[in-house]
Design a protein around this motif. Sequence first.
Motif, PDB file in Angstrom:
ATOM      1  N   UNK A  19       0.839  -1.203   0.000  1.00  0.00           N
ATOM      2  CA  UNK A  19       0.000   0.000   0.000  1.00  0.00           C
ATOM      3  C   UNK A  19       0.876   1.256   0.000  1.00  0.00           C
ATOM      4  N   UNK A  20       1.904   1.270   0.836  1.00  0.00           N
ATOM      5  CA  UNK A  20       2.783   2.430   0.929  1.00  0.00           C
ATOM      6  C   UNK A  20       3.486   2.689  -0.400  1.00  0.00           C
ATOM      7  N   UNK A  21       3.978   1.625  -1.036  1.00  0.00           N
ATOM      8  CA  UNK A  21       4.663   1.844  -2.312  1.00  0.00           C
ATOM      9  C   UNK A  21       3.673   2.278  -3.386  1.00  0.00           C
ATOM     10  N   UNK A  23       1.048   4.152  -2.789  1.00  0.00           N
ATOM     11  CA  UNK A  23       0.788   5.564  -2.535  1.00  0.00           C
ATOM     12  C   UNK A  23       1.955   6.435  -3.016  1.00  0.00           C
ATOM     13  N   UNK A  24       3.174   5.976  -2.787  1.00  0.00           N
ATOM     14  CA  UNK A  24       4.344   6.723  -3.242  1.00  0.00           C
ATOM     15  C   UNK A  24       4.364   6.809  -4.767  1.00  0.00           C
ATOM     16  N   UNK A  25       4.058   5.710  -5.429  1.00  0.00           N
ATOM     17  CA  UNK A  25       4.008   5.700  -6.894  1.00  0.00           C
ATOM     18  C   UNK A  25       2.876   6.583  -7.410  1.00  0.00           C
ATOM     19  N   UNK A  26       1.740   6.567  -6.697  1.00  0.00           N
ATOM     20  CA  UNK A  26       0.616   7.419  -7.096  1.00  0.00           C
ATOM     21  C   UNK A  26       0.990   8.889  -6.982  1.00  0.00           C
ATOM     22  N   UNK A  27       1.712   9.233  -5.924  1.00  0.00           N
ATOM     23  CA  UNK A  27       2.175  10.619  -5.775  1.00  0.00           C
ATOM     24  C   UNK A  27       3.038  11.019  -6.974  1.00  0.00           C
ATOM     25  N   UNK A  28       4.012  10.174  -7.323  1.00  0.00           N
ATOM     26  CA  UNK A  28       4.884  10.472  -8.465  1.00  0.00           C
ATOM     27  C   UNK A  28       4.060  10.648  -9.736  1.00  0.00           C
ATOM     28  N   UNK A  29       3.119   9.717  -9.956  1.00  0.00           N
ATOM     29  CA  UNK A  29       2.313   9.723 -11.180  1.00  0.00           C
ATOM     30  C   UNK A  29       1.448  10.970 -11.273  1.00  0.00           C
ATOM     31  N   UNK A  30       0.759  11.300 -10.177  1.00  0.00           N
ATOM     32  CA  UNK A  30      -0.151  12.441 -10.199  1.00  0.00           C
ATOM     33  C   UNK A  30       0.603  13.761 -10.313  1.00  0.00           C
ATOM     34  N   UNK A  57       0.864   7.970   2.459  1.00  0.00           N
ATOM     35  CA  UNK A  57       2.134   7.254   2.590  1.00  0.00           C
ATOM     36  C   UNK A  57       2.736   7.477   3.975  1.00  0.00           C
ATOM     37  N   UNK A  58       2.743   8.707   4.425  1.00  0.00           N
ATOM     38  CA  UNK A  58       3.326   9.010   5.729  1.00  0.00           C
ATOM     39  C   UNK A  58       2.556   8.344   6.863  1.00  0.00           C
ATOM     40  N   UNK A  59       1.250   8.236   6.731  1.00  0.00           N
ATOM     41  CA  UNK A  59       0.447   7.551   7.741  1.00  0.00           C
ATOM     42  C   UNK A  59       0.846   6.077   7.850  1.00  0.00           C
TER      43      UNK A  59
END
Length: 218
Positions: A19-21, A23-30, A57-59
Motif C-alpha cells: 500500500x505504501x509503495x 501511494x508513493x508511486x501514485x504521488x509520483x504519477x499524479x 504514505x506518511x500515515x
Amino acid sequence: MTEARAEISSGVVDLLGVLAYGELSAFDRLAEDARSAPTLAGRVALASMAGAEIGHYEMLANHLYAHGASVEEAMQPFRKHVDAFQESTAPRTWLESLVKAYVVDNLAADLYRELSTVLDDEVRRIVLTVLDDTGHSAFAEREVAAAIEADSTQRDRLSLWSRRLLGEALTQAQYIVAERDGLAELIVAGSVDLSGIAALFRKLQQGHAKRMQVLGLG
C-alpha cells in the motif's frame, strides 16, 4: 525506559508495504500528470490529489515504525512489480493519464477493502483512511465524459486502454501474491469462497466492468 513496540504479522507488513509503495508511486504519477494538464483547474486538481497520496504514505510509514517495522524494507519486495506495471502502462495523453489513475486507484481500493475484513480494528481504520477517494474519481468521470461528448472516437480508444490496464494490473498482482505467502494467507483468510485468490480476482474484474459503465467506457 522505552515502551516495547508490538510487532505485526508478516502478512500485515506486506499489506502495508505494498500500500505504501502504491501511494508513493501514485504521488509520483499524479505530480507528473499535473504538469501536463491542459488547464490550470486540472493541474490544481491533480496536484491536490498528489498531496493527499503522500499524506497517506506518511500515515502508513508511521504505523509501521510504531510497530517496529521499516517502511523502506516493507516496500522493497513490491518495487519490481509496481514499477513494471507503471513502465508498461505509461500514458501517452492526458485522458489516458486520467483513466489510468481511475482504474488503478479503484482496483486497489477494491482489493484492500476485501483484505481489510481480516485486519484488527487499528490497521483496518488506517487502510480504509488511505483508500478514501481523494476526489479523482468524480474529476475523471467529468473529464472523460466531456472528452467523449466532444469526440466520440475517444470512447473506443479509451475502452481498449482500460482493458489493457486491467490485464496488466491483475498480472502484476498475481505475481506479487505468488511471491508473498503472507499476502496470500490474508486473501484466503478473508475469502468465503474456497477458491480464494481466483474468486477475489473475478470480483475485481466485475467491479472494474461496472466502473467502466459509469465512466462511459463499458
